[in-house]
Design an enzyme around this catalytic site. Structure first.
Site, PDB file in Angstrom:
ATOM      1  CB  SER A 163      -0.957  -0.066   1.202  1.00 28.24           C
ATOM      2  OG  SER A 163      -1.948   0.924   1.076  1.00 28.24           O
TER       3      SER A 163
ATOM      4  CG  ASP B 118      -7.220  -2.909  -2.505  1.00 22.16           C
ATOM      5  OD1 ASP B 118      -7.759  -2.027  -1.805  1.00 22.16           O
ATOM      6  OD2 ASP B 118      -5.989  -3.084  -2.567  1.00 22.16           O
TER       7      ASP B 118
ATOM      8  CG  HIS C  20      -5.653  -2.377   0.856  1.00 21.88           C
ATOM      9  ND1 HIS C  20      -5.133  -2.052  -0.379  1.00 21.88           N
ATOM     10  CD2 HIS C  20      -4.968  -1.612   1.747  1.00 21.88           C
ATOM     11  CE1 HIS C  20      -4.186  -1.130  -0.233  1.00 21.88           C
ATOM     12  NE2 HIS C  20      -4.056  -0.852   1.034  1.00 21.88           N
TER      13      HIS C  20
END
Lengths: 280, 280
Positions: A151, A228, A260
Site C-alpha cells: 500500500s 481491494d 487490501h
C-alpha cells in the site's frame, strides 16, 4: 562510529529470531523502532537483505505479526527489516489527529515545509540512515538487497527503487499506491509536508518517476486484489503501462476476490520471496 | 431451529475465506463472536473441523491474524473455528479489572458461583452450543472433529477431550496449562467462578481428569518452548507422566529456545495440522 541500537524484544521463530530494536534517528530527530528477522543462516554467514515497507497507520509490528514471512525468510536465508512508517512523539501540531497525516503516515518522503521538515524525512531514513545502521550491526550481504512494500509502503518501495538505480536488486509490492498524486488520502499530507506546489509532488510519485528511470534493468512484482476497497486510489494498470513505455519490467497479478489487508499479503508472501530469490 | 449467525467480516485468504460471525449465545447470555476459516474445498464438499481455543486475554482475532494457520487449513481442507475466550460486556462487577478474571479469562469452565454462573459457561458453550451452531451453518463432517489449544486454551482443549470421550479425534496443544490448580493466575478465577472448595476445581484440571479417562484411544500432541516465560506454571512433564499411567498417548516436544507467544505457535502450527491429519 557504529550507531547504537537497543534490543527491545527477541523471540525465536522458525529457528531464527524475530527481534525489535530502537535507536535515536538523526534524520527523523526522534527515537525509532525497526523489526528485524534474523534467519538461522545468519548465525553462520552473511545473508541477503529485504526491506519491507508497511502501509498507512502501521508500525513495525503489523507485518511481523500477520504476514507469516518468517517461514520464507528462514527457508531462503534472508534477513528482513521492517521499519516503522513515520516519526513518533515529536510534539508537532496535528501529529496525531488524522490517520493520513503525521504518526503512521510518513509517506516515505522528505518533508520540506515547517514544522514537518524537522522530522518527517522517512525517505532519507529508509534509503540512507537505516541501511548504515543495518550494515553496521547485522550480518548482511551489502550488495544483495531487495525491497517489498504494501500500500503506502508499495509507493515507498517504488520511490526508493526509482530514485536509487541499482540500490535494490528487485522490488515487489502488494496493492501499491502507484500514482501518489491521485491518491486522495495522500493529497492532504503532501500539501502539508511538501507545500501546495504539485510540481514538488511529482518527485514522490512512482508514476512520474518511472518515466525518467534509466538505471539498470529493474523487475517489479505487483500483487493486487480485485476486491481491494482502495483499488480506485491505486492505479496499478496505468502504472504498468507507464513502466512498459519506460522499458521497466512489471509482473502485475490481479488476484481475484482478495482485499487490501494482511490476509491477502499472507496468501502471496511466499511468491514474493520466490520472486526476489531470482535476483538475490 | 437453526441458530441465527451474522457475518461480521470476510476476507479471502489462501483461496478460502477467513470470516467472523456473531450470534446471541444462550449458554453465555450475551452476544459472542467466533472466527471461522472456510478452505476452498468447503465450496464443494463437507470438511473436517478443527477447533482452536485461545489463551488468556485473547479474543477470536489473535490466532487468525498471527498463527498463519490458513495456509495449512487450505492445504488439508479443514474448517477451523476459533471462539472468543469468554463472555463480554455482561456488566458483572470485576468483569474487566484483571487480566486473569472476567473478560478474556473464561478458563473453559462452567461457573457455579454468582454472579459468574449466569454467563461464564465457556465449557458448555464450546462443547455443546457452538458445535450445534457450526453444524447448522457450515459444511462440516460432524464425526471428523479435532481440537487445538494454546496456553489456557490448551487446558481447555484437554478438558474438552477428557470430559467427552470420543468427541474429538485428536488433541494438540501449544504450551498448555496442564495442572490448572497449580497455575497461579487460574487460582483467583477458579475461586470466584467455582467457589473456594478445591474438590470442585479438580473437575477442571487436566492432570486430574486424565487419571480417570477410560474412553477410546486418544493421542495428544504437546509443543512446549523451553524459554517459555510461564513454564513454571504449566507442568508438561508431570502431565505426560500422568498420561502414561492412564495409557493416554502423548507426544511432548520440548522446543529449544522458544517462548510462549505466537512466533512459537506459527513456527509449529504446520506440524499440528500434519498431526491431526492422521486422525481426520
Amino acid at each position: 562510529m557504529v550507531t547504537s541500537v537497543k534490543e527491545e524484544s527477541s523471540s525465536k521463530c522458525f529457528n531464527g529470531y524475530q527481534k525489535v530494536f530502537s535507536h535515536q534517528s538523526v534524520e527523523l530527530n526522534c527515537k525509532m523502532r525497526f523489526a528485524i528477522y534474523l534467519p538461522p543462516q545468519a548465525e553462520e554467514r552473511n545473508c541477503p537483505l529485504i526491506y519491507y515497507l508497511s502501509g498507512l497507520t502501521c508500525n513495525e509490528q503489523n507485518f511481523i505479526q500477520k504476514a507469516g514471512a518468517q517461514r520464507f525468510a528462514a527457508q531462503y536465508g534472508y534477513i528482513v527489516v521492517t521499519p516503522d512508517t513515520s516519526p513518533r512523539g515529536c510534539g508537532l501540531s496535528g501529529e496525531d489527529e488524522k490517520w493520513n497525516v503525521g504518526s503512521g503516515a510518513g509517506l516515505y518522503v522528505d518533508a520540506t515545509e515547517t514544522p514537518w521538515n524537522k522530522h518527517y524525512r522517512m525517505y532519507s531514513y529508509i534509503t540512507s540512515e537505516l541501511p548504515i545502521i543495518i550494515e553496521d550491526n547485522f550480518p548482511i550481504i551489502s550488495d544483495k538487497v531487495s525491497i517489498i512494500g504494501h500500500s503506502m509502503g508499495g509507493h515507498g518501495a517504488l520511490l526508493c527503487a526509482f530514485r536509487n538505480p541499482g540500490k535494490y536488486k528487485s522490488v515487489s509490492t502488494f496493492a501499491p499506491v502507484c500514482n501518489s498524486q491521485k491518491c486522495v488520502p495522500f493529497k492532504e499530507a503532501f500539501d502539508l509536508y511538501l507545500g501546495p506546489n504539485s510540481e514538488s509532488h511529482k518527485e514522490w510519485n512512482a508514476m512520474e518517476l518511472v518515466k525518467n528511470y534509466n538505471g539498470p534493468p529493474l523487475c517489479i512484482l505487483i500483487d493486487q486484489g480485485t476486491e481491494d476497497e482502495f483499488l480506485d486510489q491505486l492505479y496499478p494498470t496505468e502504472f504498468t503501462e507507464a513502466c512498459a513505455e519506460s522499458r521497466v519490467s512489471v509482473i502485475l497479478n490481479m488476484r481475484d476476490g482478495y482485499d487490501h489487508g494482511y490476509y491477502f499479503v499472507s496468501t502471496f508472501i511466499e511468491e514474493h520471496f520466490k520472486f526476489h530469490s531470482q535476483f538475490l
